[in-house]
Design a protein around this motif. Structure first.
Motif, PDB file in Angstrom:
ATOM      1  N   THR A 272     -10.499  -5.261 -12.023  1.00 40.63           N
ATOM      2  CA  THR A 272      -9.414  -5.676 -11.127  1.00 40.63           C
ATOM      3  C   THR A 272      -9.120  -7.149 -11.409  1.00 40.63           C
ATOM      4  O   THR A 272      -9.868  -8.028 -10.988  1.00 40.63           O
ATOM      5  CB  THR A 272      -9.831  -5.490  -9.646  1.00 40.63           C
ATOM      6  OG1 THR A 272     -11.098  -6.115  -9.437  1.00 40.63           O
ATOM      7  CG2 THR A 272      -9.934  -4.025  -9.266  1.00 40.63           C
TER       8      THR A 272
ATOM      9  N   LYS B  84      -7.095   1.351  -6.233  1.00 47.56           N
ATOM     10  CA  LYS B  84      -8.485   1.681  -6.593  1.00 47.56           C
ATOM     11  C   LYS B  84      -9.012   2.820  -5.702  1.00 47.56           C
ATOM     12  O   LYS B  84      -9.577   3.800  -6.202  1.00 47.56           O
ATOM     13  CB  LYS B  84      -9.360   0.427  -6.458  1.00 47.56           C
ATOM     14  CG  LYS B  84     -10.787   0.602  -6.972  1.00 47.56           C
ATOM     15  CD  LYS B  84     -11.516  -0.742  -6.978  1.00 47.56           C
ATOM     16  CE  LYS B  84     -13.024  -0.594  -7.038  1.00 47.56           C
ATOM     17  NZ  LYS B  84     -13.537  -0.080  -8.305  1.00 47.56           N
ATOM     18  N   ALA B  85      -8.787   2.694  -4.400  1.00 44.18           N
ATOM     19  CA  ALA B  85      -9.307   3.708  -3.467  1.00 44.18           C
ATOM     20  C   ALA B  85      -8.698   5.082  -3.777  1.00 44.18           C
ATOM     21  O   ALA B  85      -9.417   6.079  -3.886  1.00 44.18           O
ATOM     22  CB  ALA B  85      -9.006   3.293  -2.029  1.00 44.18           C
ATOM     23  N   GLU B  86      -7.369   5.129  -3.937  1.00 40.27           N
ATOM     24  CA  GLU B  86      -6.697   6.421  -4.137  1.00 40.27           C
ATOM     25  C   GLU B  86      -7.018   7.011  -5.509  1.00 40.27           C
ATOM     26  O   GLU B  86      -7.326   8.190  -5.635  1.00 40.27           O
ATOM     27  CB  GLU B  86      -5.180   6.234  -3.959  1.00 40.27           C
ATOM     28  CG  GLU B  86      -4.392   7.524  -3.940  1.00 40.27           C
ATOM     29  CD  GLU B  86      -4.689   8.387  -2.717  1.00 40.27           C
ATOM     30  OE1 GLU B  86      -5.132   7.845  -1.683  1.00 40.27           O
ATOM     31  OE2 GLU B  86      -4.492   9.614  -2.816  1.00 40.27           O
TER      32      GLU B  86
ATOM     33  N   LYS C 202      -6.349  -2.830  -3.743  1.00 35.70           N
ATOM     34  CA  LYS C 202      -7.262  -2.044  -2.907  1.00 35.70           C
ATOM     35  C   LYS C 202      -6.762  -0.593  -2.787  1.00 35.70           C
ATOM     36  O   LYS C 202      -7.538   0.362  -2.940  1.00 35.70           O
ATOM     37  CB  LYS C 202      -7.325  -2.712  -1.526  1.00 35.70           C
ATOM     38  CG  LYS C 202      -8.375  -2.165  -0.609  1.00 35.70           C
ATOM     39  CD  LYS C 202      -8.538  -3.090   0.600  1.00 35.70           C
ATOM     40  CE  LYS C 202      -9.074  -2.270   1.764  1.00 35.70           C
ATOM     41  NZ  LYS C 202      -8.465  -2.649   3.032  1.00 35.70           N
ATOM     42  N   ALA C 203      -5.472  -0.440  -2.519  1.00 36.90           N
ATOM     43  CA  ALA C 203      -4.909   0.903  -2.331  1.00 36.90           C
ATOM     44  C   ALA C 203      -4.994   1.706  -3.628  1.00 36.90           C
ATOM     45  O   ALA C 203      -5.325   2.896  -3.619  1.00 36.90           O
ATOM     46  CB  ALA C 203      -3.454   0.803  -1.867  1.00 36.90           C
TER      47      ALA C 203
ATOM     48  N   GLU D 157      -9.551   6.405  -7.559  1.00 37.63           N
ATOM     49  CA  GLU D 157     -10.962   6.806  -7.738  1.00 37.63           C
ATOM     50  C   GLU D 157     -11.300   8.020  -6.876  1.00 37.63           C
ATOM     51  O   GLU D 157     -12.131   8.844  -7.266  1.00 37.63           O
ATOM     52  CB  GLU D 157     -11.889   5.605  -7.497  1.00 37.63           C
ATOM     53  CG  GLU D 157     -11.617   4.514  -8.548  1.00 37.63           C
ATOM     54  CD  GLU D 157     -12.726   3.489  -8.747  1.00 37.63           C
ATOM     55  OE1 GLU D 157     -13.484   3.238  -7.784  1.00 37.63           O
ATOM     56  OE2 GLU D 157     -12.819   2.934  -9.878  1.00 37.63           O
ATOM     57  N   SER D 158     -10.609   8.169  -5.735  1.00 38.82           N
ATOM     58  CA  SER D 158     -10.845   9.373  -4.907  1.00 38.82           C
ATOM     59  C   SER D 158     -10.351  10.626  -5.624  1.00 38.82           C
ATOM     60  O   SER D 158     -10.758  11.738  -5.305  1.00 38.82           O
ATOM     61  CB  SER D 158     -10.145   9.242  -3.546  1.00 38.82           C
ATOM     62  OG  SER D 158      -8.772   9.569  -3.660  1.00 38.82           O
TER      63      SER D 158
ATOM     64  N   LYS E  92      -3.293   4.394   4.374  1.00 34.23           N
ATOM     65  CA  LYS E  92      -4.604   3.889   3.928  1.00 34.23           C
ATOM     66  C   LYS E  92      -4.890   4.396   2.502  1.00 34.23           C
ATOM     67  O   LYS E  92      -4.551   5.489   2.166  1.00 34.23           O
ATOM     68  CB  LYS E  92      -5.721   4.364   4.855  1.00 34.23           C
ATOM     69  CG  LYS E  92      -5.629   3.750   6.244  1.00 34.23           C
ATOM     70  CD  LYS E  92      -5.983   2.266   6.221  1.00 34.23           C
ATOM     71  CE  LYS E  92      -5.820   1.577   7.557  1.00 34.23           C
ATOM     72  NZ  LYS E  92      -4.684   1.878   8.359  1.00 34.23           N
TER      73      LYS E  92
ATOM     74  N   SER F  18       0.852  -1.196   0.000  1.00 35.06           N
ATOM     75  CA  SER F  18       0.000   0.000   0.000  1.00 35.06           C
ATOM     76  C   SER F  18       0.886   1.243   0.000  1.00 35.06           C
ATOM     77  O   SER F  18       0.614   2.218  -0.715  1.00 35.06           O
ATOM     78  CB  SER F  18      -0.995  -0.009   1.160  1.00 35.06           C
ATOM     79  OG  SER F  18      -0.434  -0.568   2.301  1.00 35.06           O
TER      80      SER F  18
END
Ligand code: PHB
Length: 388
Positions: free
Chosen positions: A195, A182-184, A179-180, A186-187, A388, A146
């Protein structure tokens, strides 16, 4: 029973006869290093061991009055073996510290051993975030996925990439990266179209690469464990993803310095994010690379090697703080909060999580003096292991 008593008596006599022998026994601090030295992840073992040995060659084998001895053993990449060897090292060799662990499952297998024996387990190679929290005796000198991924997602979003497909190895570190990312990403307004996950053992990347190509993303983000980058990139080239207009991005695991020289000019321009490049421009790294090349028949150090080098640095620094006391609980406590300048740049061991905080660099594959290198061009300073 009687025989044992006689033997004990004889041993006692022998020690008494030697006088200083019992004290001498305590003067040696043994570090048990468990690595995949054979099998598909042997390059990780070779790199970590070479890094650990280089630290000792440069810094001597004595610290705070104690002689340091490393015992290296091959777990062949099997978690059952890692755990068995760790137990033997604790019981028979009386090691003060266990270390190494080339893959996440191998690292996870020794947590209960370290907890029970109350000795530090220094993770020199594995990268799944949750490992360190599963025993109070873990500390990490490698990286987390991450940590290495978030800066890549930020860079991609900032540089106009709008759509990405991710392709990762289907286990802890790959899933952390997926996970890291996609989250970052897309934010920041990007979109992950799919994926994809490939098996970690004997991977066959072609069907996944074809699927990624069919989805027509602007970029393909990839994470594979050290040792698999060359075969992944060969198949990326064969599928002509670049020609289809798909940018290749990922963590530096896939443009691994151990294999990069032989990967071919098709790699030029590939952008990755990572905690270490052999091309890192600092006096510490220049000395490190020169020493490593010389000691290892011109093998280029990769990111695994600095995990071994800095793992030994951490053990030395902890022993300095305890003034040579090798009690396991004192040693792990002494490791908390230690900070120093590594060949990779500034690094520290978080006082709360025992995980590594370090710079993450954005790099581009370039040809310099006839060889391919990961040339760093941006720095995200002091990224925490559990980002995160
Ligand atoms: C891991 O299994 O944690 C691992 C191994 C090699 C890498 C990254 C992560 O390059």
């Amino acid at each position: 029973m009687i025989r044992r008593q006689i033997l004990k008596g004889a041993a006692g006599l022998a020690l008494t006869a030697l006088g200083a022998a019992p004290a001498f026994a305590q003067q040696v601090v043994k570090v048990g290093v468990i690595l995949p030295m054979t099998g598909p992840f042997a390059s990780t073992g070779r790199q970590v061991e070479a890094g650990a040995r280089l630290w000792m060659a440069q810094n001597g084998d004595t610290v705070a009055g104690k002689k340091i001895e490393i015992i290296v053993r091959d777990d062949t990449g099997s978690a059952d073996q890692t755990k068995r060897i760790a137990t033997e090292m604790v019981v028979n060799d009386k090691v003060a510290v266990i270390a190494g662990f080339g893959l996440t499952p191998l690292a996870l297998s020794v947590g209960p051993v370290a907890t029970q024996a109350k000795i530090p387990a220094v993770i020199m190679a594995a990268g799944t975030t949750t490992i360190v929290s599963s025993s109070p005796y873990y500390a990490r000198t490698s990286f987390t996925l991450s940590q290495n991924t978030v800066p890549m997602a930020q860079w991609a979003a900032k540089n106009g990439i709008k759509t990405v497909v991710t392709l990762v190895s289907d286990y802890g570190p790959g899933l952390d990266a997926e996970k890291a990312f996609k989250a970052e990403f897309e934010s920041k307004g990007g979109k992950v179209l799919d994926t994809l996950r490939s098996p970690v053992m004997n991977p066959e990347f072609a069907p996944f690469l074809q699927k990624a190509k069919d989805l027509k993303p602007e970029a393909l983000f990839m994470v594979v464990p050290s040792g698999q980058g060359a075969s992944l990139m060969k198949q990326v080239n064969e599928r002509e993803l670049a020609k289809a207009g798909i940018r290749i991005i990922g963590t530096g695991d896939m443009t691994d310095d151990d294999q990069l020289k032989g990967m071919g000019d098709a790699l030029i321009g590939v952008v990755t994010s990572h905690n270490y490049s052999a091309a890192h421009d600092s006096p510490e790294n220049k000395a490190y690379v020169a020493g490593f090349l010389k000691a290892n028949n011109n093998l280029r150090p990769n990111f695994m090697s600095v995990g071994g080098y800095d793992g030994m640095a951490l053990i030395y620094k902890a022993l300095e703080k305890t003034k040579g006391d090798a009690d396991g609980t004192k040693l792990i406590d002494a490791m908390k909060g230690v900070a120093w300048t590594s060949p990779r740049g500034p690094m520290s061991i978080d006082a709360t999580t025992r995980d590594i905080t370090q710079n993450v660099y954005i790099r581009e594959v370039k040809k310099v003096d006839g060889q391919l290198w990961n040339v760093e061009f941006e720095t995200m300073p002091n990224v925490k292991g559990d980002v995160k």
